[in-house]
Scaffold this motif. Structure first.
Motif, PDB file in Angstrom:
ATOM      1  N   LEU A 285      -7.550  -0.072 -31.995  1.00 13.69           N
ATOM      2  CA  LEU A 285      -8.600   0.944 -31.880  1.00 13.69           C
ATOM      3  C   LEU A 285      -9.638   0.825 -32.976  1.00 13.69           C
ATOM      4  N   ALA A 286      -9.789  -0.382 -33.495  1.00 16.26           N
ATOM      5  CA  ALA A 286     -10.845  -0.710 -34.452  1.00 16.26           C
ATOM      6  C   ALA A 286     -11.476  -2.019 -33.998  1.00 16.26           C
ATOM      7  N   PRO A 287     -12.709  -2.295 -34.407  1.00 16.69           N
ATOM      8  CA  PRO A 287     -13.397  -3.487 -33.903  1.00 16.69           C
ATOM      9  C   PRO A 287     -12.714  -4.790 -34.300  1.00 16.69           C
ATOM     10  N   THR A 288     -12.780  -5.736 -33.397  1.00 12.03           N
ATOM     11  CA  THR A 288     -12.337  -7.102 -33.660  1.00 12.03           C
ATOM     12  C   THR A 288     -13.243  -8.030 -32.860  1.00 12.03           C
ATOM     13  N   HIS A 289     -13.115  -9.332 -33.071  1.00  9.92           N
ATOM     14  CA  HIS A 289     -14.051 -10.265 -32.465  1.00  9.92           C
ATOM     15  C   HIS A 289     -13.546 -10.815 -31.133  1.00  9.92           C
ATOM     16  N   ASP A 290     -14.491 -11.308 -30.349  1.00  5.56           N
ATOM     17  CA  ASP A 290     -14.177 -11.855 -29.032  1.00  5.56           C
ATOM     18  C   ASP A 290     -13.049 -12.880 -29.096  1.00  5.56           C
ATOM     19  N   TRP A 291     -13.127 -13.796 -30.066  1.00  3.10           N
ATOM     20  CA  TRP A 291     -12.144 -14.888 -30.138  1.00  3.10           C
ATOM     21  C   TRP A 291     -10.750 -14.408 -30.540  1.00  3.10           C
ATOM     22  N   ASP A 292     -10.644 -13.209 -31.101  1.00  9.79           N
ATOM     23  CA  ASP A 292      -9.339 -12.636 -31.410  1.00  9.79           C
ATOM     24  C   ASP A 292      -8.644 -12.087 -30.160  1.00  9.79           C
ATOM     25  N   VAL A 293      -9.416 -11.806 -29.131  1.00 12.94           N
ATOM     26  CA  VAL A 293      -8.916 -11.042 -27.979  1.00 12.94           C
ATOM     27  C   VAL A 293      -8.804 -11.865 -26.704  1.00 12.94           C
ATOM     28  N   ALA A 294      -9.735 -12.778 -26.472  1.00 10.74           N
ATOM     29  CA  ALA A 294      -9.919 -13.362 -25.141  1.00 10.74           C
ATOM     30  C   ALA A 294      -8.692 -14.099 -24.612  1.00 10.74           C
ATOM     31  N   ALA A 295      -8.050 -14.932 -25.429  1.00  8.00           N
ATOM     32  CA  ALA A 295      -6.897 -15.699 -24.938  1.00  8.00           C
ATOM     33  C   ALA A 295      -5.753 -14.760 -24.569  1.00  8.00           C
ATOM     34  N   GLY A 296      -5.480 -13.774 -25.428  1.00  9.04           N
ATOM     35  CA  GLY A 296      -4.439 -12.803 -25.136  1.00  9.04           C
ATOM     36  C   GLY A 296      -4.771 -11.947 -23.933  1.00  9.04           C
ATOM     37  N   HIS A 297      -6.045 -11.612 -23.778  1.00 10.55           N
ATOM     38  CA  HIS A 297      -6.507 -10.833 -22.618  1.00 10.55           C
ATOM     39  C   HIS A 297      -6.185 -11.592 -21.334  1.00 10.55           C
ATOM     40  N   ALA A 298      -6.571 -12.863 -21.281  1.00 16.53           N
ATOM     41  CA  ALA A 298      -6.301 -13.668 -20.086  1.00 16.53           C
ATOM     42  C   ALA A 298      -4.806 -13.772 -19.831  1.00 16.53           C
TER      43      ALA A 298
ATOM     44  N   ILE B 180       1.908  -3.204 -32.965  1.00 15.55           N
ATOM     45  CA  ILE B 180       0.830  -2.781 -33.860  1.00 15.55           C
ATOM     46  C   ILE B 180       0.563  -3.867 -34.887  1.00 15.55           C
ATOM     47  N   SER B 181      -0.632  -3.835 -35.435  1.00 11.33           N
ATOM     48  CA  SER B 181      -1.067  -4.862 -36.373  1.00 11.33           C
ATOM     49  C   SER B 181      -0.429  -4.670 -37.738  1.00 11.33           C
ATOM     50  N   ARG B 182      -0.002  -5.779 -38.324  1.00 10.80           N
ATOM     51  CA  ARG B 182       0.535  -5.729 -39.675  1.00 10.80           C
ATOM     52  C   ARG B 182      -0.574  -5.535 -40.713  1.00 10.80           C
ATOM     53  N   SER B 183      -1.731  -6.137 -40.470  1.00 10.16           N
ATOM     54  CA  SER B 183      -2.793  -6.144 -41.479  1.00 10.16           C
ATOM     55  C   SER B 183      -3.938  -5.186 -41.186  1.00 10.16           C
ATOM     56  N   HIS B 184      -4.005  -4.643 -39.964  1.00 11.96           N
ATOM     57  CA  HIS B 184      -5.181  -3.854 -39.575  1.00 11.96           C
ATOM     58  C   HIS B 184      -4.784  -2.548 -38.893  1.00 11.96           C
ATOM     59  N   LEU B 185      -3.773  -1.869 -39.405  1.00 13.18           N
ATOM     60  CA  LEU B 185      -3.367  -0.598 -38.805  1.00 13.18           C
ATOM     61  C   LEU B 185      -4.290   0.507 -39.297  1.00 13.18           C
ATOM     62  N   ASP B 186      -5.065   1.085 -38.375  1.00 18.79           N
ATOM     63  CA  ASP B 186      -6.075   2.086 -38.720  1.00 18.79           C
ATOM     64  C   ASP B 186      -5.602   3.482 -38.328  1.00 18.79           C
ATOM     65  N   ALA B 187      -6.356   4.483 -38.774  1.00 20.87           N
ATOM     66  CA  ALA B 187      -5.967   5.876 -38.537  1.00 20.87           C
ATOM     67  C   ALA B 187      -5.938   6.220 -37.051  1.00 20.87           C
ATOM     68  N   ASP B 188      -6.898   5.681 -36.277  1.00 22.12           N
ATOM     69  CA  ASP B 188      -6.934   5.993 -34.847  1.00 22.12           C
ATOM     70  C   ASP B 188      -5.702   5.444 -34.128  1.00 22.12           C
ATOM     71  N   THR B 189      -5.271   4.249 -34.536  1.00 21.92           N
ATOM     72  CA  THR B 189      -4.082   3.676 -33.915  1.00 21.92           C
ATOM     73  C   THR B 189      -2.844   4.484 -34.285  1.00 21.92           C
ATOM     74  N   LYS B 190      -2.770   4.935 -35.517  1.00 27.28           N
ATOM     75  CA  LYS B 190      -1.652   5.786 -35.927  1.00 27.28           C
ATOM     76  C   LYS B 190      -1.616   7.064 -35.098  1.00 27.28           C
ATOM     77  N   ALA B 191      -2.791   7.636 -34.842  1.00 30.58           N
ATOM     78  CA  ALA B 191      -2.843   8.850 -34.027  1.00 30.58           C
ATOM     79  C   ALA B 191      -2.418   8.553 -32.591  1.00 30.58           C
ATOM     80  N   TYR B 192      -2.810   7.393 -32.083  1.00 28.41           N
ATOM     81  CA  TYR B 192      -2.407   6.990 -30.732  1.00 28.41           C
ATOM     82  C   TYR B 192      -0.883   6.880 -30.647  1.00 28.41           C
ATOM     83  N   LEU B 193      -0.284   6.251 -31.633  1.00 27.83           N
ATOM     84  CA  LEU B 193       1.174   6.097 -31.663  1.00 27.83           C
ATOM     85  C   LEU B 193       1.874   7.455 -31.643  1.00 27.83           C
ATOM     86  N   ALA B 194       1.324   8.385 -32.420  1.00 28.31           N
ATOM     87  CA  ALA B 194       1.927   9.708 -32.501  1.00 28.31           C
ATOM     88  C   ALA B 194       1.879  10.443 -31.169  1.00 28.31           C
TER      89      ALA B 194
END
Length: 262
Positions: A213-226, A169-183
């Motif tokens: 489970l909150a928006p982020t940008h393409d460049w934050d995701v693409a390398a990890g996705h691959a 989970i994100s240290r700086s961007h933990l949102d309510a939806d992600t907390k619910a997912y964890l639960a």
């Protein structure tokens, strides 16, 4: 270049790793100086900009015909965000985890991805503070190695989901939806981290899931996705649909990275 020649992937990967290593060295030299803020309020440092300059120069030398979409350039010029979806292009985050970098934590990365026909094909995530890189080519596998000299190469693969799953989970961007997912995940434990290192933990089989489970940008995701795909995992939107890169705002609304794709 409309479509990337997949036969060139292996040679590209070595060059991209060297580029990421040079960007990492630049970040270490700069330190977290000259703090400022972009129009959206997110922080930026001299290191972000210097690392981007290194990457852009080297990518233009390596592949002058392939467009580059990079975080800091897009922040300065929205026209840079517009790339046809049927075009091969690089997606670059020169310093992912700027907040962690400023705070003196080790959880920041250099992210370089190659998008081909709308999907990540090559991804490298370099961690300057740890002197490690994780890299993968979709369909050809993934590995972890020492960043500075590219030694100690170890093939990595995602793991079968544990009965006690580890969730990043994100240290700086933990949102309510992600907390619910964890639960809602039985017997799960969570590990907090910054930057794309969360993808790397899934790819190397030390974690099972990484939900965002909150928006982020393409460049934050693409390398990890691959990387996760190359290591045998899966990354999709929260509803199971494929991620869509190259929208007008370059936003990924949500995603879940899974080590076990079943």
């Amino acid at each position: 270049m409309a479509v990337f020649d997949a036969n060139a992937c292996d040679a590209f990967m070595e060059e991209l790793t060297a580029i990421a290593a040079r960007a990492a060295a630049t970040i270490r030299q700069c330190g977290a100086a000259s703090l400022g803020h972009k129009a959206d309020g997110s922080p930026v440092t001299t290191a972000d900009q210097a690392a981007e300059a290194v990457i852009l120069q080297d990518l233009r030398r390596l592949a002058p015909g392939i467009p580059i979409v990079s975080e800091e350039r897009v922040a300065e010029d929205q026209a840079q965000a517009r790339t046809p979806r049927d075009t091969a292009y690089f997606l670059v985050d020169p310093l992912d985890g700027t907040r962690e970098f400023i705070a003196g934590r080790d959880e920041f990365t250099v992210n370089i991805a190659l998008i081909n026909l709308g999907r990540p094909l090559i991804g490298i995530v370099a961690a300057p503070a740890a002197d490690l890189a994780w890299r993968g080519i979709v369909g050809s596998g993934a590995e972890r190695l020492t960043l500075t000299d590219q030694s100690g190469r170890t093939a990595i693969r995602t793991r079968q989901r544990s009965t006690r799953p580890v969730i990043m989970i994100s240290r700086s961007h933990l949102d309510a939806d992600t907390k619910a997912y964890l639960a809602g995940v039985a017997q799960a434990s969570s590990v907090t981290s910054g930057s794309s290192i969360k993808f790397c933990r899934v790819a190397e089989g030390t974690a099972d899931l990484y939900p965002r489970l909150a928006p982020t940008h393409d460049w934050d995701v693409a390398a990890g996705h691959a990387l996760v795909l190359a290591a045998g995992g899966n990354v999709s939107a929260a509803d199971g649909s494929p991620l869509v890169y190259g929208t007008s705002q370059r936003l990924i609304p949500d995603f879940i990275a899974r080590g076990d794709p079943r």
